[in-house]
Design a protein around this motif. Structure first.
Motif, PDB file in Angstrom:
ATOM      1  N   UNK A  20       0.842  -1.198   0.000  1.00 39.65           N
ATOM      2  CA  UNK A  20       0.000   0.000   0.000  1.00 39.65           C
ATOM      3  C   UNK A  20       0.875   1.246   0.000  1.00 39.65           C
ATOM      4  N   UNK A  21       0.276   2.333  -0.393  1.00 41.45           N
ATOM      5  CA  UNK A  21       0.956   3.616  -0.371  1.00 41.45           C
ATOM      6  C   UNK A  21       1.191   4.021   1.081  1.00 41.45           C
ATOM      7  N   UNK A  22       2.342   4.612   1.354  1.00 38.59           N
ATOM      8  CA  UNK A  22       2.689   5.003   2.714  1.00 38.59           C
ATOM      9  C   UNK A  22       1.983   6.260   3.161  1.00 38.59           C
ATOM     10  N   UNK A  23       0.651   6.180   3.266  1.00 35.27           N
ATOM     11  CA  UNK A  23      -0.120   7.314   3.785  1.00 35.27           C
ATOM     12  C   UNK A  23      -1.229   6.803   4.703  1.00 35.27           C
ATOM     13  N   UNK A  24      -1.773   7.715   5.492  1.00 34.06           N
ATOM     14  CA  UNK A  24      -2.742   7.325   6.521  1.00 34.06           C
ATOM     15  C   UNK A  24      -4.002   6.678   5.951  1.00 34.06           C
ATOM     16  N   UNK A  62       5.701   4.791  10.730  1.00 37.17           N
ATOM     17  CA  UNK A  62       6.397   4.789   9.429  1.00 37.17           C
ATOM     18  C   UNK A  62       5.862   5.930   8.566  1.00 37.17           C
ATOM     19  N   UNK A  63       4.543   6.026   8.499  1.00 35.58           N
ATOM     20  CA  UNK A  63       3.908   7.033   7.647  1.00 35.58           C
ATOM     21  C   UNK A  63       4.208   8.444   8.141  1.00 35.58           C
ATOM     22  N   UNK A  69       7.174  13.395   7.777  1.00 32.46           N
ATOM     23  CA  UNK A  69       8.052  14.380   8.416  1.00 32.46           C
ATOM     24  C   UNK A  69       9.414  14.471   7.722  1.00 32.46           C
ATOM     25  N   UNK A  70       9.832  13.381   7.075  1.00 32.29           N
ATOM     26  CA  UNK A  70      11.128  13.372   6.381  1.00 32.29           C
ATOM     27  C   UNK A  70      11.004  13.886   4.946  1.00 32.29           C
ATOM     28  N   UNK A  71       9.770  14.213   4.528  1.00 32.83           N
ATOM     29  CA  UNK A  71       9.567  14.704   3.166  1.00 32.83           C
ATOM     30  C   UNK A  71       9.735  13.620   2.119  1.00 32.83           C
ATOM     31  N   UNK A  72       9.469  12.384   2.502  1.00 33.01           N
ATOM     32  CA  UNK A  72       9.619  11.250   1.595  1.00 33.01           C
ATOM     33  C   UNK A  72       8.255  10.657   1.252  1.00 33.01           C
ATOM     34  N   UNK A  73       8.237   9.866   0.198  1.00 29.87           N
ATOM     35  CA  UNK A  73       7.045   9.107  -0.173  1.00 29.87           C
ATOM     36  C   UNK A  73       7.496   7.690  -0.481  1.00 29.87           C
ATOM     37  N   UNK A  93       9.474  -1.056   4.610  1.00 31.54           N
ATOM     38  CA  UNK A  93       9.315   0.280   4.044  1.00 31.54           C
ATOM     39  C   UNK A  93      10.681   0.815   3.644  1.00 31.54           C
ATOM     40  N   UNK A  94      10.661   1.912   2.891  1.00 35.32           N
ATOM     41  CA  UNK A  94      11.900   2.580   2.480  1.00 35.32           C
ATOM     42  C   UNK A  94      12.002   3.962   3.109  1.00 35.32           C
ATOM     43  N   UNK A  95      11.342   4.158   4.228  1.00 37.89           N
ATOM     44  CA  UNK A  95      11.408   5.427   4.954  1.00 37.89           C
ATOM     45  C   UNK A  95      12.781   5.556   5.615  1.00 37.89           C
TER      46      UNK A  95
END
Length: 156
Positions: A20-24, A62-63, A69-73, A93-95
């Protein structure tokens, strides 16, 4: 490395991964996947709920911290593996790298303190680690891997 016998292999079930996409907005799908895994593993409702809580806390971190907060997707990959002894959930994840097993801000003593005296943060990680039988973190290449293990049978 332990060699898995054919008999052990036959008694192991690996669910299709959920990516899934790393968003809430993805938390609902993640929760459904975990509850499905708990049902397939035959976990009691309380154990399934605690596992879902743990996965929810880790994926939310993670999200919010690792991506937003790290400005990543990026994506979050979740895969469940069931064997005779336990249900193992792999979250990748790749955060930014973050090892929750090194997080020690919340202790039983901290929980006894008044809310205004407690340090900020760390409660979600504490709840996640406290909700499973074993919690492992690995950083491989550019990926974080959180491994949550819940025993299927009690040893009482």
């Amino acid at each position: 490395m332990k060699t898995i016998t054919k008999k052990e292999q036959e008694k192991r079930s690996i669910m299709e991964p959920l990516i899934v996409s790393g968003n809430l907005d993805s938390l609902g799908k993640i929760g459904q996947y975990i509850m499905s895994a708990g049902k397939e593993a035959g976990l009691e409702k309380k154990a399934s709920y605690k596992l879902r809580l743990a996965v929810d806390e880790i994926t939310t971190n993670i999200i919010t911290h690792g991506y937003d907060e790290a400005g990543l997707a990026g994506d979050i990959s979740i895969q469940a593996e069931i064997n005779e002894q336990n249900l193992t959930v792999y979250i990748e994840d790749t955060a930014i790298p973050y090892d929750p097993t090194q997080e020690n801000t919340v202790t039983e003593e901290t929980l006894q303190q008044a809310l205004d005296k407690r340090p900020m943060g760390g409660l979600g990680v504490y709840l996640a680690k406290d909700s499973v039988d074993k919690f492992i973190y690995e950083h491989i290449g550019d990926r974080n891997r959180n491994i949550l293990i819940v025993n299927r049978t009690t040893t009482e």
